[in-house]
Scaffold this motif. Structure first.
Motif, PDB file in Angstrom:
ATOM      1  N   GLY A 113       0.798  -1.220   0.000  1.00 19.42           N
ATOM      2  CA  GLY A 113       0.000   0.000   0.000  1.00 19.42           C
ATOM      3  C   GLY A 113       0.827   1.266   0.000  1.00 19.42           C
ATOM      4  O   GLY A 113       0.295   2.364  -0.189  1.00 19.42           O
ATOM      5  N   ASN A 114       2.134   1.129   0.222  1.00 21.55           N
ATOM      6  CA  ASN A 114       3.023   2.294   0.237  1.00 21.55           C
ATOM      7  C   ASN A 114       4.322   1.941  -0.485  1.00 21.55           C
ATOM      8  O   ASN A 114       5.420   2.317  -0.064  1.00 21.55           O
ATOM      9  CB  ASN A 114       3.315   2.702   1.692  1.00 21.55           C
ATOM     10  N   GLU A 115       4.163   1.199  -1.573  1.00 16.99           N
ATOM     11  CA  GLU A 115       5.313   0.665  -2.279  1.00 16.99           C
ATOM     12  C   GLU A 115       6.270   1.746  -2.767  1.00 16.99           C
ATOM     13  O   GLU A 115       7.493   1.549  -2.774  1.00 16.99           O
ATOM     14  CB  GLU A 115       4.844  -0.189  -3.473  1.00 16.99           C
ATOM     15  N   HIS A 116       5.735   2.895  -3.147  1.00 13.94           N
ATOM     16  CA  HIS A 116       6.585   3.960  -3.693  1.00 13.94           C
ATOM     17  C   HIS A 116       7.615   4.425  -2.679  1.00 13.94           C
ATOM     18  O   HIS A 116       8.775   4.699  -3.033  1.00 13.94           O
ATOM     19  CB  HIS A 116       5.731   5.142  -4.171  1.00 13.94           C
ATOM     20  N   ASN A 145      15.926 -11.901   1.698  1.00 14.34           N
ATOM     21  CA  ASN A 145      14.718 -11.835   0.869  1.00 14.34           C
ATOM     22  C   ASN A 145      15.009 -11.601  -0.610  1.00 14.34           C
ATOM     23  O   ASN A 145      14.100 -11.674  -1.433  1.00 14.34           O
ATOM     24  CB  ASN A 145      13.779 -10.728   1.362  1.00 14.34           C
ATOM     25  N   VAL A 146      16.263 -11.331  -0.964  1.00 14.26           N
ATOM     26  CA  VAL A 146      16.578 -11.201  -2.390  1.00 14.26           C
ATOM     27  C   VAL A 146      16.625 -12.568  -3.070  1.00 14.26           C
ATOM     28  O   VAL A 146      16.622 -12.641  -4.307  1.00 14.26           O
ATOM     29  CB  VAL A 146      17.916 -10.457  -2.624  1.00 14.26           C
ATOM     30  N   TYR A 147      16.667 -13.648  -2.268  1.00 14.19           N
ATOM     31  CA  TYR A 147      16.660 -14.997  -2.832  1.00 14.19           C
ATOM     32  C   TYR A 147      15.230 -15.527  -2.939  1.00 14.19           C
ATOM     33  O   TYR A 147      14.343 -15.097  -2.192  1.00 14.19           O
ATOM     34  CB  TYR A 147      17.448 -15.960  -1.937  1.00 14.19           C
ATOM     35  N   PRO A 148      15.010 -16.487  -3.812  1.00 14.69           N
ATOM     36  CA  PRO A 148      13.727 -17.188  -3.795  1.00 14.69           C
ATOM     37  C   PRO A 148      13.702 -18.189  -2.642  1.00 14.69           C
ATOM     38  O   PRO A 148      14.739 -18.466  -2.028  1.00 14.69           O
ATOM     39  CB  PRO A 148      13.722 -17.923  -5.143  1.00 14.69           C
ATOM     40  N   GLY A 167       7.911 -10.599  -3.918  1.00 15.61           N
ATOM     41  CA  GLY A 167       7.283  -9.402  -3.356  1.00 15.61           C
ATOM     42  C   GLY A 167       8.129  -8.155  -3.541  1.00 15.61           C
ATOM     43  O   GLY A 167       9.333  -8.207  -3.816  1.00 15.61           O
ATOM     44  N   GLU A 168       7.484  -7.011  -3.371  1.00 20.60           N
ATOM     45  CA  GLU A 168       8.131  -5.737  -3.682  1.00 20.60           C
ATOM     46  C   GLU A 168       9.219  -5.347  -2.695  1.00 20.60           C
ATOM     47  O   GLU A 168      10.173  -4.654  -3.067  1.00 20.60           O
ATOM     48  CB  GLU A 168       7.081  -4.626  -3.803  1.00 20.60           C
ATOM     49  N   TYR A 169       9.111  -5.762  -1.438  1.00 17.91           N
ATOM     50  CA  TYR A 169      10.201  -5.442  -0.507  1.00 17.91           C
ATOM     51  C   TYR A 169      11.503  -6.075  -0.986  1.00 17.91           C
ATOM     52  O   TYR A 169      12.524  -5.396  -1.148  1.00 17.91           O
ATOM     53  CB  TYR A 169       9.867  -5.908   0.908  1.00 17.91           C
ATOM     54  N   GLU A 333       5.607 -15.154   6.443  1.00 18.21           N
ATOM     55  CA  GLU A 333       5.118 -14.646   5.163  1.00 18.21           C
ATOM     56  C   GLU A 333       5.764 -15.372   3.980  1.00 18.21           C
ATOM     57  O   GLU A 333       6.994 -15.375   3.848  1.00 18.21           O
ATOM     58  CB  GLU A 333       5.404 -13.134   5.073  1.00 18.21           C
ATOM     59  N   ARG A 334       4.943 -15.967   3.122  1.00 13.99           N
ATOM     60  CA  ARG A 334       5.468 -16.687   1.958  1.00 13.99           C
ATOM     61  C   ARG A 334       5.278 -15.915   0.655  1.00 13.99           C
ATOM     62  O   ARG A 334       5.854 -16.282  -0.362  1.00 13.99           O
ATOM     63  CB  ARG A 334       4.790 -18.056   1.843  1.00 13.99           C
ATOM     64  N   LYS A 335       4.464 -14.851   0.671  1.00 17.12           N
ATOM     65  CA  LYS A 335       4.166 -14.120  -0.564  1.00 17.12           C
ATOM     66  C   LYS A 335       4.900 -12.781  -0.639  1.00 17.12           C
ATOM     67  O   LYS A 335       4.684 -12.007  -1.570  1.00 17.12           O
ATOM     68  CB  LYS A 335       2.657 -13.891  -0.697  1.00 17.12           C
TER      69      LYS A 335
END
Length: 338
Positions: A113-116, A145-148, A167-169, A333-335
């Protein structure tokens, strides 16, 4: 350990290896984003190592300092501070040119919701910092989190593994790495990416969340059934010592403990220590967000604090109702939606 003072005394006591390495790091140390969960103890650890080594170096912490007491606390430990919003160009440019920079600024929680804003903090700002400190050494905090997610039986993603953030993070932090890498190529800036996967402190972290759930009878979600953790003091020490291993093109190191830990096993151990029966929900999946930190262990040695010690300390902290931070990890969190 029963008090914050005892906790930080342990966390901020430097090893002999850190004291030796601090004498080899030329120049002062600037910590950008010192106000986060790890920043204050990292700054104190660095200052204690400097004092113990008997060398003359400044430790300077930069943050917006929304916590009004943190500046005073850091000053009491001999750490200089600068209040600045790094996204404001004039405040960034006003910072002193320092030989050694540890970059801890970023945004994770509240991304959805605040990705920008997350992209501005995690990918745009590193470019501005890289331009400002192009003549410095830079250790940049990144994330696993940069890895799958990888198969549990494969031991986690090593640095050779292809990135694939969910995900975006995670995507934005990979953007941070790519932007810093670009400027390292452009200016020859020595740089190192630290891909950290779950530092823990008794006030927050995966172990605290599992222990509290066991103690309160809250169901523990097993869908992300395996994790890595590392004691925050060890992660901070590696970050400081990594200043000696910056390179251009940048080096990359995964930072976490040596074990792939079962969440079920952790809960069962806490159940024994807290005399409670864990409650579970969901089932372990074949994959999880896991890192292989064997390269960092080769460079720095294994962490000083092992998992059994962390379990004991965390259980005692929960029993004693020690102070906690309202900063959940969302390790389940998996997504990639944070």
């Amino acid at each position: 350990m029963e008090t914050i003072e005892e906790l930080e005394s342990v966390m901020c006591t430097p090893s002999e290896a850190l004291v030796e390495d601090i004498t080899k790091i030329n120049g002062d140390l600037l910590i950008l984003g010192v106000g986060g969960k790890m920043g204050p103890t990292l700054a104190k650890l660095a200052k204690h190592a400097i004092d113990q080594a008997g060398v003359q170096k400044k430790v300077i912490g930069v943050s917006r300092f929304s916590n009004e007491t943190l500046q005073e606390e850091l000053h009491e430990h001999g750490i200089e501070t600068i209040a600045a919003d790094l996204l404001k160009e004039e405040e960034l440019q006003a910072l002193p040119d320092i030989e050694n920079v540890i970059y801890m600024a970023g945004n994770k929680f509240g991304t959805t919701g605040n990705e920008h804003f997350t992209w501005a903090m995690n990918a745009y700002l590193p470019g501005r910092v890289a331009e400002k400190f192009k003549n410095s050494r830079i250790v940049s905090f990144s994330t696993g989190n940069v890895y799958p997610q990888t198969p549990v039986g494969h031991g986690g993603a090593s640095e050779e593994h292809a990135t694939g953030p969910v995900g975006e993070y995670g995507q934005s932090v990979l953007g941070r790495e790519r932007v810093f890498t670009h400027f390292s190529h452009k200016y020859g800036t020595p740089l190192l990416h630290l891909r950290l996967n779950y530092a823990i402190d008794l006030r927050y972290g995966v172990l605290l969340e599992v222990a509290k759930a066991v103690n309160e009878g809250t169901p523990i979600d097993l869908n992300m059934g395996h994790v890595n953790v590392i004691w925050q003091g060890d992660a901070n020490e590696v970050a400081i010592r990594s200043l000696l291993h910056c390179d251009s093109p940048p080096a990359t190191l995964n930072i976490t403990g040596p074990e792939t830990l079962s969440v079920r096993w952790l809960a069962e151990r806490f159940g024994e220590k807290l005399h409670k029966q864990p409650v579970f929900t969901g089932e372990e999946q074949e994959t999880a967000l896991l890192s292989n930190a064997s390269r960092a262990h080769e460079v720095f040695g294994y962490p000083n604090i092992g998992i059994r010690q962390m379990l004991d300390w965390t259980a005692d902290w929960v029993k004693g109702q020690g102070q906690v931070l309202d900063k959940p990890t969302h390790f389940q969190e998996r997504k990639g939606q944070y």
